[in-house]
Design a protein around this motif. Structure first.
Motif, PDB file in Angstrom:
ATOM      1  N   GLY A 255       0.842  -1.183   0.000  1.00 16.76           N
ATOM      2  CA  GLY A 255       0.000   0.000   0.000  1.00 16.76           C
ATOM      3  C   GLY A 255       0.880   1.236   0.000  1.00 16.76           C
ATOM      4  N   SER A 256       0.666   2.090   1.004  1.00 15.30           N
ATOM      5  CA  SER A 256       1.475   3.309   1.114  1.00 15.30           C
ATOM      6  C   SER A 256       2.628   3.162   2.100  1.00 15.30           C
ATOM      7  CB  SER A 256       0.585   4.479   1.547  1.00 15.30           C
ATOM      8  OG  SER A 256      -0.003   4.211   2.822  1.00 15.30           O
ATOM      9  N   LEU A 257       2.828   1.958   2.639  1.00 13.35           N
ATOM     10  CA  LEU A 257       3.875   1.724   3.636  1.00 13.35           C
ATOM     11  C   LEU A 257       5.133   1.187   2.980  1.00 13.35           C
ATOM     12  CD1 LEU A 257       1.778   0.034   6.497  1.00 13.35           C
ATOM     13  CD2 LEU A 257       2.504   2.426   6.335  1.00 13.35           C
ATOM     14  N   LEU A 258       6.274   1.770   3.309  1.00  9.39           N
ATOM     15  CA  LEU A 258       7.569   1.297   2.836  1.00  9.39           C
ATOM     16  C   LEU A 258       7.979   0.110   3.713  1.00  9.39           C
ATOM     17  CD1 LEU A 258      10.007   1.821   0.928  1.00  9.39           C
ATOM     18  CD2 LEU A 258      10.964   3.248   2.760  1.00  9.39           C
ATOM     19  N   VAL A 259       8.035  -1.084   3.107  1.00  9.75           N
ATOM     20  CA  VAL A 259       8.279  -2.299   3.888  1.00  9.75           C
ATOM     21  C   VAL A 259       9.580  -3.001   3.506  1.00  9.75           C
ATOM     22  CG1 VAL A 259       5.830  -2.679   4.354  1.00  9.75           C
ATOM     23  CG2 VAL A 259       6.876  -3.681   2.300  1.00  9.75           C
ATOM     24  N   GLY A 260      10.299  -2.467   2.551  1.00 10.93           N
ATOM     25  CA  GLY A 260      11.563  -3.073   2.164  1.00 10.93           C
ATOM     26  C   GLY A 260      12.270  -2.230   1.129  1.00 10.93           C
ATOM     27  N   GLY A 261      13.525  -2.569   0.878  1.00  9.81           N
ATOM     28  CA  GLY A 261      14.254  -1.838  -0.149  1.00  9.81           C
ATOM     29  C   GLY A 261      15.745  -2.052  -0.046  1.00  9.81           C
ATOM     30  N   LEU A 262      16.452  -1.445  -0.964  1.00 12.28           N
ATOM     31  CA  LEU A 262      17.908  -1.494  -0.976  1.00 12.28           C
ATOM     32  C   LEU A 262      18.443  -0.227  -1.629  1.00 12.28           C
ATOM     33  CD1 LEU A 262      18.896  -2.100  -4.133  1.00 12.28           C
ATOM     34  CD2 LEU A 262      18.149  -4.395  -3.568  1.00 12.28           C
ATOM     35  N   TYR A 263      19.729   0.042  -1.407  1.00 13.74           N
ATOM     36  CA  TYR A 263      20.358   1.189  -2.051  1.00 13.74           C
ATOM     37  C   TYR A 263      21.815   0.862  -2.345  1.00 13.74           C
ATOM     38  CZ  TYR A 263      22.995   2.492   2.135  1.00 13.74           C
ATOM     39  OH  TYR A 263      23.873   2.491   3.182  1.00 13.74           O
ATOM     40  N   GLY A 264      22.386   1.631  -3.261  1.00 17.93           N
ATOM     41  CA  GLY A 264      23.787   1.459  -3.587  1.00 17.93           C
ATOM     42  C   GLY A 264      24.254   2.540  -4.534  1.00 17.93           C
ATOM     43  N   VAL A 265      25.505   2.453  -4.894  1.00 16.75           N
ATOM     44  CA  VAL A 265      26.146   3.428  -5.777  1.00 16.75           C
ATOM     45  C   VAL A 265      26.078   2.903  -7.207  1.00 16.75           C
ATOM     46  CG1 VAL A 265      28.316   4.599  -6.319  1.00 16.75           C
ATOM     47  CG2 VAL A 265      27.653   4.209  -3.927  1.00 16.75           C
ATOM     48  N   SER A 266      25.696   3.778  -8.128  1.00 18.29           N
ATOM     49  CA  SER A 266      25.560   3.400  -9.539  1.00 18.29           C
ATOM     50  C   SER A 266      26.486   4.269 -10.372  1.00 18.29           C
ATOM     51  CB  SER A 266      24.101   3.593  -9.989  1.00 18.29           C
ATOM     52  OG  SER A 266      23.939   3.278 -11.341  1.00 18.29           O
ATOM     53  N   LEU A 267      27.523   3.641 -10.940  1.00 21.33           N
ATOM     54  CA  LEU A 267      28.520   4.359 -11.733  1.00 21.33           C
ATOM     55  C   LEU A 267      28.702   3.654 -13.064  1.00 21.33           C
ATOM     56  CD1 LEU A 267      31.249   4.983  -9.004  1.00 21.33           C
ATOM     57  CD2 LEU A 267      29.520   6.592  -9.804  1.00 21.33           C
ATOM     58  N   GLY A 268      28.593   4.401 -14.142  1.00 21.31           N
ATOM     59  CA  GLY A 268      28.685   3.779 -15.448  1.00 21.31           C
ATOM     60  C   GLY A 268      27.610   2.717 -15.566  1.00 21.31           C
ATOM     61  N   ARG A 269      28.044   1.470 -15.786  1.00 23.36           N
ATOM     62  CA  ARG A 269      27.117   0.341 -15.807  1.00 23.36           C
ATOM     63  C   ARG A 269      27.537  -0.710 -14.768  1.00 23.36           C
ATOM     64  NH1 ARG A 269      27.238  -2.133 -21.060  1.00 23.36           N
ATOM     65  NH2 ARG A 269      29.128  -0.953 -21.534  1.00 23.36           N
ATOM     66  N   GLY A 270      27.982  -0.183 -13.621  1.00 20.19           N
ATOM     67  CA  GLY A 270      28.291  -1.028 -12.471  1.00 20.19           C
ATOM     68  C   GLY A 270      27.495  -0.558 -11.270  1.00 20.19           C
ATOM     69  N   PHE A 271      26.997  -1.509 -10.477  1.00 21.81           N
ATOM     70  CA  PHE A 271      26.232  -1.163  -9.277  1.00 21.81           C
ATOM     71  C   PHE A 271      26.925  -1.749  -8.060  1.00 21.81           C
ATOM     72  CE2 PHE A 271      22.997  -1.783  -6.034  1.00 21.81           C
ATOM     73  CZ  PHE A 271      22.378  -0.538  -6.023  1.00 21.81           C
ATOM     74  N   PHE A 272      27.110  -0.923  -7.043  1.00 28.31           N
ATOM     75  CA  PHE A 272      27.797  -1.306  -5.819  1.00 28.31           C
ATOM     76  C   PHE A 272      26.781  -1.293  -4.673  1.00 28.31           C
ATOM     77  CE2 PHE A 272      30.546   0.763  -8.797  1.00 28.31           C
ATOM     78  CZ  PHE A 272      31.707  -0.007  -8.822  1.00 28.31           C
ATOM     79  N   GLY A 273      26.315  -2.479  -4.303  1.00 31.57           N
ATOM     80  CA  GLY A 273      25.278  -2.564  -3.280  1.00 31.57           C
ATOM     81  C   GLY A 273      25.801  -2.185  -1.910  1.00 31.57           C
ATOM     82  N   GLU A 274      24.992  -1.459  -1.163  1.00 30.03           N
ATOM     83  CA  GLU A 274      25.396  -1.026   0.174  1.00 30.03           C
ATOM     84  C   GLU A 274      24.602  -1.720   1.273  1.00 30.03           C
ATOM     85  OE1 GLU A 274      27.851   0.947   1.489  1.00 30.03           O
ATOM     86  OE2 GLU A 274      28.681   0.630  -0.490  1.00 30.03           O
ATOM     87  N   SER A 275      23.288  -1.685   1.213  1.00 34.27           N
ATOM     88  CA  SER A 275      22.500  -2.308   2.272  1.00 34.27           C
ATOM     89  C   SER A 275      21.076  -2.520   1.788  1.00 34.27           C
ATOM     90  CB  SER A 275      22.508  -1.435   3.534  1.00 34.27           C
ATOM     91  OG  SER A 275      21.924  -2.113   4.630  1.00 34.27           O
ATOM     92  N   MET A 276      20.367  -3.399   2.483  1.00 34.54           N
ATOM     93  CA  MET A 276      18.960  -3.641   2.178  1.00 34.54           C
ATOM     94  C   MET A 276      18.210  -3.879   3.490  1.00 34.54           C
ATOM     95  SD  MET A 276      18.959  -7.543   0.632  1.00 34.54           S
ATOM     96  CE  MET A 276      19.957  -7.090  -0.781  1.00 34.54           C
ATOM     97  N   PHE A 277      16.897  -3.750   3.448  1.00 35.33           N
ATOM     98  CA  PHE A 277      16.101  -4.016   4.640  1.00 35.33           C
ATOM     99  C   PHE A 277      14.781  -4.647   4.236  1.00 35.33           C
ATOM    100  CE2 PHE A 277      13.990  -0.154   3.398  1.00 35.33           C
ATOM    101  CZ  PHE A 277      12.715  -0.221   3.942  1.00 35.33           C
ATOM    102  N   SER A 278      14.161  -5.317   5.196  1.00 41.24           N
ATOM    103  CA  SER A 278      12.889  -5.982   4.951  1.00 41.24           C
ATOM    104  C   SER A 278      12.063  -5.980   6.234  1.00 41.24           C
ATOM    105  CB  SER A 278      13.127  -7.417   4.487  1.00 41.24           C
ATOM    106  OG  SER A 278      11.915  -8.061   4.178  1.00 41.24           O
ATOM    107  N   LYS A 279      10.842  -5.508   6.127  1.00 45.98           N
ATOM    108  CA  LYS A 279       9.927  -5.523   7.271  1.00 45.98           C
ATOM    109  C   LYS A 279       8.850  -6.580   7.120  1.00 45.98           C
ATOM    110  CE  LYS A 279      10.466  -0.653   8.557  1.00 45.98           C
ATOM    111  NZ  LYS A 279       9.757   0.642   8.788  1.00 45.98           N
ATOM    112  N   VAL A 280       8.718  -7.146   5.926  1.00 43.48           N
ATOM    113  CA  VAL A 280       7.769  -8.232   5.680  1.00 43.48           C
ATOM    114  C   VAL A 280       8.479  -9.312   4.881  1.00 43.48           C
ATOM    115  CG1 VAL A 280       5.768  -6.675   5.709  1.00 43.48           C
ATOM    116  CG2 VAL A 280       6.868  -7.222   3.535  1.00 43.48           C
TER     117      VAL A 280
END
Length: 221
Positions: free
Chosen positions: A136-161
């Protein structure tokens, strides 16, 4: 191997000089220029809140190739029937903050105020990316990281469900595959990431991937 001390100048020692655990240097700051120089050379910050900044570069790298993301039968079934929805870059600030809060409740978090500010700056310059999972309107999970060129460097993720972080990672891999990204750098091994398709590559293989997919950043700019 010695651990190098950084100063106010934007520089790093050759990553090959990192010790057997991957520790390369201490000190410096989390300025955008320094972070970009770090990531384009396979270096990342990771340290406890009470410590100075520690910079790491493990020789064996744990990666997920976007085209090779593993989706289990049960996860495919879950995705077919779930009411969870996905967005990209809709709420980077809340994703990184939730990653911090949930880790503080369990094992403790390396995501300090300084880290949040630094990665939010990267995001504001289109140098970082987030995936959000919503119920719904609740943020229950996700991830973030650095995106350079066509490489992605994952930093962290979380999950509430259940399965929210898996859904975020699968959605990220599909997005990166569609945009011809070469790799997701998981930095360090976990059983969870291995179950999702993570594999080790040698330092030489990793350097070649950086050279092929990541735009080299000139710290003098």
């Amino acid at each position: 191997m010695p651990v190098f001390r950084l100063d106010d100048q934007i520089w790093f020692p050759d990553p090959i000089l990192a010790d057997e655990n991957g520790l390369l240097a201490v000190g410096g700051d989390l300025s955008t220029k320094r972070l970009l120089l770090a990531y384009t050379n396979g270096i990342f910050p990771w340290y406890n809140p009470e410590d100075e900044i520690l910079w790491w570069c493990p020789k064996r790298r744990f990666l997920i190739f976007p085209d090779n993301i593993h989706i289990s039968h049960s996860m495919k079934k879950f995705m077919k029937h779930t009411d969870l929805t996905i967005s990209i870059n809709k709420n980077f600030k809340d994703v990184i903050h939730n990653c911090r809060l949930l880790r503080e409740e369990t094992e403790g978090s390396w995501i300090t105020d300084e880290m949040e500010e630094a990665y939010n700056r990267l995001f504001s310059q289109n140098l970082a990316l987030s995936v959000e999972v919503w119920k719904g309107s609740l943020l229950v999970g996700g991830l973030y990281g650095v995106s350079l060129g066509r490489g992605f460097f994952g930093e962290s993720m979380f999950s509430k469900v259940e399965n929210a972080s898996k859904l975020a990672l699968i959605s990220l891999a599909q997005l990166l595959s569609d945009n011809e990204y070469g790799f997701i750098d998981c930095q360090l091994h976990t059983d969870h990431l291995e179950s999702m398709g993570g594999v080790y590559v040698s330092w030489q293989e990793y350097k070649e991937l950086l050279q092929k997919y990541v735009l080299k950043y000139d710290a003098k700019q």
